[in-house]
Design a protein around this motif. Structure first.
Motif, PDB file in Angstrom:
ATOM      1  N   ALA A 119       0.836  -1.199   0.000  1.00 54.96           N
ATOM      2  CA  ALA A 119       0.000   0.000   0.000  1.00 54.96           C
ATOM      3  C   ALA A 119       0.873   1.253   0.000  1.00 54.96           C
ATOM      4  O   ALA A 119       0.540   2.242  -0.666  1.00 54.96           O
ATOM      5  CB  ALA A 119      -0.930  -0.002   1.211  1.00 54.96           C
ATOM      6  N   ALA A 120       1.980   1.216   0.728  1.00 53.82           N
ATOM      7  CA  ALA A 120       2.902   2.353   0.727  1.00 53.82           C
ATOM      8  C   ALA A 120       3.494   2.557  -0.664  1.00 53.82           C
ATOM      9  O   ALA A 120       3.651   3.696  -1.123  1.00 53.82           O
ATOM     10  CB  ALA A 120       4.010   2.140   1.758  1.00 53.82           C
ATOM     11  N   ALA A 121       3.811   1.464  -1.339  1.00 50.63           N
ATOM     12  CA  ALA A 121       4.341   1.568  -2.705  1.00 50.63           C
ATOM     13  C   ALA A 121       3.320   2.210  -3.634  1.00 50.63           C
ATOM     14  O   ALA A 121       3.651   3.106  -4.423  1.00 50.63           O
ATOM     15  CB  ALA A 121       4.738   0.188  -3.222  1.00 50.63           C
ATOM     16  N   ALA A 122       2.082   1.766  -3.544  1.00 48.90           N
ATOM     17  CA  ALA A 122       1.039   2.346  -4.391  1.00 48.90           C
ATOM     18  C   ALA A 122       0.791   3.807  -4.022  1.00 48.90           C
ATOM     19  O   ALA A 122       0.591   4.652  -4.906  1.00 48.90           O
ATOM     20  CB  ALA A 122      -0.250   1.535  -4.256  1.00 48.90           C
ATOM     21  N   GLY A 123       0.826   4.118  -2.751  1.00 56.40           N
ATOM     22  CA  GLY A 123       0.650   5.504  -2.321  1.00 56.40           C
ATOM     23  C   GLY A 123       1.766   6.406  -2.819  1.00 56.40           C
ATOM     24  O   GLY A 123       1.520   7.546  -3.236  1.00 56.40           O
ATOM     25  N   CYS A 124       2.992   5.902  -2.784  1.00 54.22           N
ATOM     26  CA  CYS A 124       4.116   6.675  -3.329  1.00 54.22           C
ATOM     27  C   CYS A 124       3.943   6.893  -4.826  1.00 54.22           C
ATOM     28  O   CYS A 124       4.248   7.972  -5.345  1.00 54.22           O
ATOM     29  CB  CYS A 124       5.438   5.954  -3.060  1.00 54.22           C
ATOM     30  N   GLY A 125       3.439   5.884  -5.525  1.00 53.84           N
ATOM     31  CA  GLY A 125       3.186   6.026  -6.956  1.00 53.84           C
ATOM     32  C   GLY A 125       2.109   7.061  -7.247  1.00 53.84           C
ATOM     33  O   GLY A 125       2.241   7.865  -8.173  1.00 53.84           O
ATOM     34  N   VAL A 126       1.053   7.056  -6.453  1.00 60.25           N
ATOM     35  CA  VAL A 126      -0.018   8.040  -6.623  1.00 60.25           C
ATOM     36  C   VAL A 126       0.525   9.448  -6.382  1.00 60.25           C
ATOM     37  O   VAL A 126       0.290  10.373  -7.180  1.00 60.25           O
ATOM     38  CB  VAL A 126      -1.195   7.741  -5.669  1.00 60.25           C
ATOM     39  N   ALA A 127       1.260   9.611  -5.282  1.00 55.09           N
ATOM     40  CA  ALA A 127       1.809  10.933  -4.962  1.00 55.09           C
ATOM     41  C   ALA A 127       2.774  11.408  -6.046  1.00 55.09           C
ATOM     42  O   ALA A 127       2.745  12.580  -6.443  1.00 55.09           O
ATOM     43  CB  ALA A 127       2.509  10.884  -3.603  1.00 55.09           C
TER      44      ALA A 127
END
Length: 146
Positions: free
Chosen positions: A69-77
């Motif tokens: 989830a952190a990886a996906a959140g970093c990608g979104v940001a």
């Protein structure tokens, strides 16, 4: 007779082709850049949300899912930051501030995938052992100029 609700994943699976079609339609007609960005980023956002739901429901998978989830959140940001920079400036400098988010996404995704592999193969240390062996022999085989 009671009716069953379909599982959430089937709704997400059914919505995916619709979102993809709308995204490509907007790109082809060059309409609404903000909506294009929102649809593009929605895949990573949905992945992050799904990982957070799994982390909340399954304690054993929590570290892996939080990492993903952190990886996906970093990608979104990173995507949002990149597109804001692209809208403010016509051309985004390379490297940009958004690249920090992309690098963080790769690192956290690799960590999450490594946790999955380590979880499925406990006690398996072959990659670590082969890395140590190859790093010891590397200086002996390094080409030198004559």
């Amino acid at each position: 007779m009671t009716t069953r609700r379909p599982p959430a994943w089937t709704l997400a699976l059914a919505a995916a082709p619709v979102v993809i079609a709308i995204y490509y339609w907007l790109v082809a007609l060059d309409l609404w850049p903000g909506a294009q960005v929102g649809l593009y980023v929605s895949a990573n956002a949905a992945f992050a949300a799904a990982c957070l739901v799994v982390a909340a429901r399954n304690r054993a998978l929590r570290p892996v899912m939080l990492c993903l989830a952190a990886a996906a959140g970093c990608g979104v940001a990173a995507d949002l930051l990149f597109y804001v920079l692209a809208l403010v400036h016509d051309e985004v400098a390379y490297p940009s501030v958004a690249d920090i988010g992309y690098l963080a996404a790769y690192v956290t995704m690799a960590a999450g995938l490594l946790m999955i592999v380590r979880r499925r193969t406990p006690g398996w240390t072959a990659p670590a052992a082969s890395t140590r062996r190859s790093s010891r022999s590397a200086p002996a085989t390094w080409p030198t100029s004559s």
